[in-house]
Design an enzyme around this catalytic site. Structure first.
Site, short mmCIF file in Angstrom:
data_model
loop_
_atom_site.label_atom_id
_atom_site.label_comp_id
_atom_site.label_asym_id
_atom_site.label_seq_id
_atom_site.Cartn_x
_atom_site.Cartn_y
_atom_site.Cartn_z
N TYR A 174 31.73 -13.25 44.06
CA TYR A 174 31.92 -13.93 42.77
C TYR A 174 32.55 -12.97 41.78
O TYR A 174 32.14 -11.81 41.66
CB TYR A 174 30.57 -14.41 42.23
CG TYR A 174 30.61 -14.98 40.83
CD1 TYR A 174 30.77 -16.34 40.62
CD2 TYR A 174 30.49 -14.15 39.72
CE1 TYR A 174 30.81 -16.87 39.33
CE2 TYR A 174 30.53 -14.66 38.43
CZ TYR A 174 30.69 -16.02 38.25
OH TYR A 174 30.72 -16.54 36.97
N GLU A 195 37.18 -17.72 36.25
CA GLU A 195 36.04 -17.58 37.16
C GLU A 195 36.50 -17.93 38.58
O GLU A 195 37.02 -19.02 38.81
CB GLU A 195 34.91 -18.51 36.74
CG GLU A 195 33.67 -18.40 37.61
CD GLU A 195 32.59 -19.39 37.20
OE1 GLU A 195 31.44 -18.98 37.06
OE2 GLU A 195 32.92 -20.59 37.01
#
Length: 423
Positions: free
Chosen positions: A144, A233
């Site tokens: 991530y 993101e």
């Protein structure tokens, strides 16, 4: 070593504070998934090979551009829950995975030109005008990465975790040691030293793969700056079985204040792919998200909206929407908000919950009165006002002689709204 904004908060609370930065009132540009992937690709970030189909006759030629053992077919609409959605022709799922070349064409045929209904759309759904056919990648590991502007740090922050492909707040709560937060200098951004340190934290230890990860991180920073992003993101940023580093899914939030610099980018948005109610609301600078319940919610501020919906649920009701009029609302915007709510056949009661700080409660009251008269509103209306000019607002409502149920606090208002919706 982890760095946190406030040592009195646990890591998960800190991360929530950072990642929830965008819950304030915004009118953000929304792009389709393939458009975000094009932005990533144009800045040198590795993404899956993909092609876009907007005409069934072009599906075969689009497939010829992709050499893959497995294909991912995704309907391109601005709505969550596509995978569990359904189409007006009875076809199930807005996201499909197949290894069969012929099956891809069948899926496209069942999607293209049909309306996709999900938990976030109206009952009529959204017309699918574009399909993305992408190469499926063999994932070895998921990580991530997020770069975002954070007020607490007065600038950009990089957040990284080796546990990608899942809800990052859950990771922060259960395994805070798996979250790395790195404040970035707006002028220097992500240099080789930061990129290498983060890559090692993410688990890219093989020298060849690590260099690729470093390259991806530096290009993500380039994208962040070039498009005036508030947030980029990537979840997940994956390591594939053939030693590639690829951004599989992206969420990008843009700075509306930079529209004058990003006119070509903002021109990409297509309101036809939005929920019609959301597009309608955005024309009047309102934020609208459709839900499945029967109580319309008109509030000022995203935080208050979420609290309102929570208390409705706690009292046995179900919200029909999230409608945030913001902090600088005008009387006409209140009217338009009521119009949008009243046009939804699912709405059996409307709850107005306004806490007036910079919002003038009297302005809200005048908007409510005008909307009730002009729309000939027959839906039960519950109003809770507090804050600036609340006394004048309550007087205006009382003198209007309208059938408005008032409440002194949110809990009382929610109970009355739930009760009204049942009658």
């Amino acid at each position: 070593m982890l760095r946190f904004i406030n040592r009195k908060l646990c890591p998960s609370q800190v991360l929530n504070k950072i990642l929830k930065f965008n819950t304030k009132q915004t009118r953000s540009l929304n792009l389709l998934e393939y458009q975000s992937k094009e932005l990533l690709r144009d800045c040198g970030v590795s993404v899956q090979n993909f092609a876009i189909v907007d005409d069934l006759t072009k599906a075969n030629s689009a497939l010829q551009k992709i050499s893959a053992d497995e294909y991912v077919i995704k309907a391109q609409v601005l709505a969550g829950g596509r995978g569990k959605g359904w189409f007006d022709n009875g076809f199930k799922g807005g996201v499909h995975l197949t290894k069969d070349h012929k099956a891809v064409i069948d899926v496209v045929r069942n999607m293209l030109g049909h309306r996709l209904i999900t938990k976030q759309t109206s009952k009529d759904g959204i017309l699918v005008q574009k399909i993305m056919i992408a190469e499926s990648v063999n994932i070895a590991r998921e990580t991530y990465i997020c770069i975002l502007m954070d007020r607490q740090h007065n600038g950009p922050v990089l957040i990284a975790s080796p546990s990608g492909g899942m809800d990052i707040e859950t990771v922060a709560e259960k395994n805070p040691e798996l979250i790395k937060t790195v404040p970035l200098d707006i002028y220097y951004g992500i240099d080789d030293e930061i990129a290498k340190d983060v890559s090692i934290f993410l688990g890219f230890v093989d020298s060849e793969i690590q260099q690729k990860a470093i390259f991806e991180l530096k290009n993500l920073w380039k994208l962040f700056v070039d498009i005036d992003a508030l947030q980029v993101e990537i979840n997940p940023l994956v390591e594939t079985t053939d030693k590639q580093v690829i951004a599989v899914d992206a969420k990008i939030a843009f700075d509306d204040n930079a529209e004058f610099r990003q006119q070509d980018l903002f021109a990409l948005e297509d309101s036809d792919t939005k929920d019609p109610r959301e597009a309608d609301a955005s024309r009047f600078n309102l934020n609208y998200i459709g839900m499945d319940g029967n109580i319309g919610c008109l509030v000022n501020g995203a935080g208050l909206a979420m609290a309102t919906m929570d208390i409705i649920k706690l009292n046995g009701g179900s919200p029909a929407n999230f409608l945030d009029v913001g902090g600088s609302v005008k009387e006409d915007q209140v009217y338009q908000a009521f119009r949008i709510l009243s046009e939804d056949p699912k709405v059996k009661a409307i709850l107005v919950n306004v806490f007036g700080g910079i919002v003038n409660c009297a302005t809200i009251a005048k908007g409510i009165i005008a909307a009730s008269h002009n729309l000939k509103l027959k839906i039960p209306l519950v109003v809770r006002l507090e804050g600036t000019n609340v006394t004048e607002a309550k007087k205006l409502l009382a003198e209007s002689k309208l059938s408005i149920v008032t409440a002194n606090d949110l809990d009382e208002a929610a109970k009355k709204a739930v009760s009204s919706a049942k009658t």
